[in-house]
Enzyme design. Structure first.
Site, mmCIF file in Angstrom:
data_model
loop_
_atom_site.group_PDB
_atom_site.id
_atom_site.type_symbol
_atom_site.label_atom_id
_atom_site.label_comp_id
_atom_site.label_asym_id
_atom_site.label_seq_id
_atom_site.Cartn_x
_atom_site.Cartn_y
_atom_site.Cartn_z
ATOM 1 N N ILE A 1 0.718 -1.074 0.155
ATOM 2 C CA ILE A 1 0.196 0.012 -0.061
ATOM 3 C C ILE A 1 0.956 1.152 0.005
ATOM 4 C CG2 ILE A 1 -1.801 1.214 1.271
ATOM 5 C CD1 ILE A 1 -2.701 -1.282 0.421
ATOM 6 N N CYS A 2 0.773 1.937 -0.863
ATOM 7 C CA CYS A 2 1.558 3.328 -0.892
ATOM 8 C C CYS A 2 1.033 4.275 0.221
ATOM 9 C CB CYS A 2 1.051 4.277 -2.056
ATOM 10 S SG CYS A 2 1.813 5.774 -2.137
#
Length: 128
Positions: A77-78
């Site tokens: 996940i960024c």
């Protein structure tokens, strides 16, 4: 072949994440390797453990988690996109003084370096 997937759409509301999940299942069923899935922009909502779909709908968040558990697919996940959208792990919640975290187990907050690495080490990168 070795694949990586980039998901930029939320778990519900658009077709992007659902199509990406079905593509991921098809890759594995055909004997390909799915190295990682990188969730960016609104795609980070796929990691929100507070998502609660109706009982007659597919639970996409837990579907991704199951893909990780059964096939070892990295779910990145960024971190910047996640923090902007209120998706945090325990470490970030503590650092920011938040009462709780909501990152679904199996997902990992990571930087764009994870996407760059996937781009370099995989044969194909497919974005949804």
């Amino acid at each position: 072949m070795r694949f990586a997937i980039v998901v930029t759409g939320p778990a519900y509301g658009t077709q992007q994440a659902s199509s990406a999940f079905q593509f991921a299942q098809a890759l594995i069923a055909e004997g390909h390797e799915l190295s990682s899935v990188f969730f960016y922009r609104e795609g980070v909502y796929n990691a929100n453990q507070l998502t609660s779909p109706a009982s007659d709908e597919f639970d996409l968040v837990r579907g991704w988690q199951q893909l990780n558990a059964q096939h070892g697919v990295a779910l990145n996940i960024c971190v910047a996109a996640a923090l902007r959208r209120g998706v945090v792990d325990e470490t970030e919640a503590g650092r920011l003084g938040l009462a709780s975290s909501n990152l679904q187990p199996g997902f990992t907050l990571s930087g764009l370096g994870a996407l760059a690495e996937a781009s370099l080490t995989c044969d194909r990168v497919v974005q949804f």
